[in-house]
Design a protein around this motif. Sequence first.
Motif, PDB file in Angstrom:
ATOM      1  N   ALA A  23     -18.850 115.838   5.713  1.00  0.00           N
ATOM      2  CA  ALA A  23     -17.973 114.664   5.596  1.00  0.00           C
ATOM      3  C   ALA A  23     -18.750 113.374   5.766  1.00  0.00           C
ATOM      4  N   TYR A  24     -19.907 113.437   6.435  1.00  0.00           N
ATOM      5  CA  TYR A  24     -20.727 112.251   6.693  1.00  0.00           C
ATOM      6  C   TYR A  24     -21.818 112.055   5.639  1.00  0.00           C
ATOM      7  N   ASN A  25     -21.786 112.859   4.586  1.00  0.00           N
ATOM      8  CA  ASN A  25     -22.790 112.761   3.535  1.00  0.00           C
ATOM      9  C   ASN A  25     -22.797 111.373   2.898  1.00  0.00           C
ATOM     10  N   LEU A  26     -24.008 110.810   2.721  1.00  0.00           N
ATOM     11  CA  LEU A  26     -24.128 109.557   1.957  1.00  0.00           C
ATOM     12  C   LEU A  26     -24.067 109.952   0.483  1.00  0.00           C
ATOM     13  N   ALA A  27     -22.928 109.704  -0.139  1.00  0.00           N
ATOM     14  CA  ALA A  27     -22.589 110.348  -1.402  1.00  0.00           C
ATOM     15  C   ALA A  27     -23.020 109.588  -2.640  1.00  0.00           C
ATOM     16  N   GLU A  28     -23.034 108.255  -2.577  1.00  0.00           N
ATOM     17  CA  GLU A  28     -23.189 107.503  -3.825  1.00  0.00           C
ATOM     18  C   GLU A  28     -23.764 106.120  -3.583  1.00  0.00           C
ATOM     19  N   LEU A  29     -24.621 105.709  -4.503  1.00  0.00           N
ATOM     20  CA  LEU A  29     -25.015 104.318  -4.681  1.00  0.00           C
ATOM     21  C   LEU A  29     -24.561 103.903  -6.065  1.00  0.00           C
ATOM     22  N   GLY A  30     -23.744 102.849  -6.156  1.00  0.00           N
ATOM     23  CA  GLY A  30     -23.243 102.380  -7.436  1.00  0.00           C
ATOM     24  C   GLY A  30     -23.508 100.900  -7.632  1.00  0.00           C
ATOM     25  N   ILE A  31     -23.717 100.500  -8.881  1.00  0.00           N
ATOM     26  CA  ILE A  31     -23.980  99.105  -9.238  1.00  0.00           C
ATOM     27  C   ILE A  31     -22.937  98.687 -10.273  1.00  0.00           C
ATOM     28  N   GLY A  32     -22.169  97.629  -9.975  1.00  0.00           N
ATOM     29  CA  GLY A  32     -21.114  97.182 -10.867  1.00  0.00           C
ATOM     30  C   GLY A  32     -21.649  96.480 -12.097  1.00  0.00           C
ATOM     31  N   THR A  33     -21.015  96.737 -13.257  1.00  0.00           N
ATOM     32  CA  THR A  33     -21.477  96.170 -14.528  1.00  0.00           C
ATOM     33  C   THR A  33     -20.356  95.521 -15.341  1.00  0.00           C
ATOM     34  N   ASN A  34     -19.161  95.409 -14.768  1.00  0.00           N
ATOM     35  CA  ASN A  34     -18.041  94.850 -15.528  1.00  0.00           C
ATOM     36  C   ASN A  34     -18.006  93.338 -15.327  1.00  0.00           C
ATOM     37  N   LEU A  48     -11.076  98.598  -8.967  1.00  0.00           N
ATOM     38  CA  LEU A  48     -11.532  97.454  -9.755  1.00  0.00           C
ATOM     39  C   LEU A  48     -12.762  96.807  -9.127  1.00  0.00           C
ATOM     40  N   ASP A  49     -12.744  96.608  -7.817  1.00  0.00           N
ATOM     41  CA  ASP A  49     -13.801  95.835  -7.169  1.00  0.00           C
ATOM     42  C   ASP A  49     -15.160  96.507  -7.246  1.00  0.00           C
ATOM     43  N   GLU A  50     -15.196  97.847  -7.233  1.00  0.00           N
ATOM     44  CA  GLU A  50     -16.494  98.521  -7.316  1.00  0.00           C
ATOM     45  C   GLU A  50     -17.143  98.350  -8.685  1.00  0.00           C
ATOM     46  N   LYS A  51     -16.353  97.919  -9.681  1.00  0.00           N
ATOM     47  CA  LYS A  51     -16.893  97.684 -11.021  1.00  0.00           C
ATOM     48  C   LYS A  51     -17.390  96.251 -11.201  1.00  0.00           C
ATOM     49  N   TYR A  63     -15.361  96.621 -23.821  1.00  0.00           N
ATOM     50  CA  TYR A  63     -16.048  97.805 -23.321  1.00  0.00           C
ATOM     51  C   TYR A  63     -17.386  98.045 -24.011  1.00  0.00           C
ATOM     52  N   ALA A  64     -17.587  97.463 -25.184  1.00  0.00           N
ATOM     53  CA  ALA A  64     -18.911  97.536 -25.806  1.00  0.00           C
ATOM     54  C   ALA A  64     -19.913  96.731 -24.975  1.00  0.00           C
ATOM     55  N   ALA A  65     -19.499  95.568 -24.472  1.00  0.00           N
ATOM     56  CA  ALA A  65     -20.376  94.758 -23.623  1.00  0.00           C
ATOM     57  C   ALA A  65     -20.653  95.460 -22.299  1.00  0.00           C
ATOM     58  N   ILE A  66     -19.638  96.098 -21.737  1.00  0.00           N
ATOM     59  CA  ILE A  66     -19.822  96.836 -20.492  1.00  0.00           C
ATOM     60  C   ILE A  66     -20.853  97.949 -20.691  1.00  0.00           C
ATOM     61  N   ALA A  67     -20.748  98.660 -21.806  1.00  0.00           N
ATOM     62  CA  ALA A  67     -21.714  99.731 -22.095  1.00  0.00           C
ATOM     63  C   ALA A  67     -23.129  99.178 -22.206  1.00  0.00           C
ATOM     64  N   ALA A  68     -23.278  98.007 -22.812  1.00  0.00           N
ATOM     65  CA  ALA A  68     -24.611  97.398 -22.945  1.00  0.00           C
ATOM     66  C   ALA A  68     -25.187  97.034 -21.587  1.00  0.00           C
ATOM     67  N   PRO A 121     -37.588  93.786  -8.224  1.00  0.00           N
ATOM     68  CA  PRO A 121     -36.182  93.353  -8.263  1.00  0.00           C
ATOM     69  C   PRO A 121     -35.498  93.797  -9.550  1.00  0.00           C
ATOM     70  N   VAL A 122     -34.261  94.266  -9.406  1.00  0.00           N
ATOM     71  CA  VAL A 122     -33.450  94.669 -10.553  1.00  0.00           C
ATOM     72  C   VAL A 122     -32.575  93.484 -10.963  1.00  0.00           C
ATOM     73  N   GLU A 123     -32.580  93.177 -12.246  1.00  0.00           N
ATOM     74  CA  GLU A 123     -31.735  92.103 -12.748  1.00  0.00           C
ATOM     75  C   GLU A 123     -30.317  92.647 -12.929  1.00  0.00           C
ATOM     76  N   LEU A 124     -29.386  92.164 -12.121  1.00  0.00           N
ATOM     77  CA  LEU A 124     -28.008  92.632 -12.162  1.00  0.00           C
ATOM     78  C   LEU A 124     -27.189  91.762 -13.101  1.00  0.00           C
ATOM     79  N   PRO A 125     -26.218  92.350 -13.801  1.00  0.00           N
ATOM     80  CA  PRO A 125     -25.326  91.527 -14.612  1.00  0.00           C
ATOM     81  C   PRO A 125     -24.472  90.633 -13.719  1.00  0.00           C
ATOM     82  N   SER A 126     -24.100  89.474 -14.223  1.00  0.00           N
ATOM     83  CA  SER A 126     -23.281  88.559 -13.429  1.00  0.00           C
ATOM     84  C   SER A 126     -22.063  88.162 -14.237  1.00  0.00           C
ATOM     85  N   PRO A 127     -20.934  87.933 -13.561  1.00  0.00           N
ATOM     86  CA  PRO A 127     -19.690  87.587 -14.272  1.00  0.00           C
ATOM     87  C   PRO A 127     -19.776  86.197 -14.882  1.00  0.00           C
TER      88      PRO A 127
END
Length: 317
Positions: free
Chosen positions: A245-256, A268-271, A124-129, A311-317
């Motif tokens: 109910a049709y509100n676009l509520a969230e944009l999330g980027i997985g970091t795990n 799990l998959d959204e992470k 979880y320290a790596a996830i936080a980074a 472009p945003v550099e995304l973490p990769s597994p």
Amino acid sequence: MTDEAIAAAARTAIEQCLDLGAEESAVVVTDEKRRAIGEALYEAASAVTDDASIVRYPPGEQHGAEPPEPVAAAMAAADVFLAPTTKSLSHTRARGDACAAGARGATLPGITEEVFLTGLDADYAAIAAHCDDVLDQVADAEAVRVTTPAGTDVTFEPGDREWLADTGMVHDPGDFSNLPAGEVFVSPETANGTYVVDGTMMPHGLLAEGEELTFAVEDGYVTDISDDDVREQVEAGAEAVGRDAYNLAELGIGTNVGVTDLVGSVLLDEKAAGTVHIAIGDDAGIGGDTDAPLHLDGILREPTVYADGEPVELPSP
């Protein structure tokens, strides 16, 4: 999978993620379907403090439905709460009020024993980074655009709303996280475009190869849903709250980076590192102003994310 493995994962949640102290109170909120995980968390909490309790109630009708008032009161009265439940409490007033009262906690919506073990066997320290790195790239952007090979092209404008990080480290009063953890997310003020879910979305779970759910978004609201089952869920919410109910509520980027494959669990998959998820419905618990009895996440594979055109550099597994 052994009882000892489940117990070890529960200890990680209680001791590392929640940092429960001997002088603190803890409550575990669960239901019959998640009973084994709820009891494992209760046993782990009881090994730390004498003031631990467990509460069970029937699952809500859908994710984001409010729990009974006595359950909400128990969450708000505790120093620490954990909620391994069939239907998510993450985006409920009960969860928000508990944190506002100073409780810190974690929700584990739809958790299975497999996901519990996989998701909590993580650094979880790596996830936080990784969260910090993504936040540095997107936090000040006026517009964030997401594209995918499946046909997504949607632009979000966060406005004055704050990007948040779900690191799994829940150590201070009022802190909150999903477990398993690992995402950076925002409730945008508005959004426009089209997004195509080709990963995981309830009620379908993991989509088959080539299966896609398409959503049109205009001025911050979903205006067209290609899938009948998802549309029915949103329409049911609209019976209670109308257009919200049709509100676009969230944009999330997985970091795990420990999640290497999608398994069909939204939790799990959204992470999963290298994915994006987009949600419909309630956002009041994550910095927005829409109260709705649903929060429906869809996971997108192979996204490209741009922050003000860069472009945003995304973490990769």
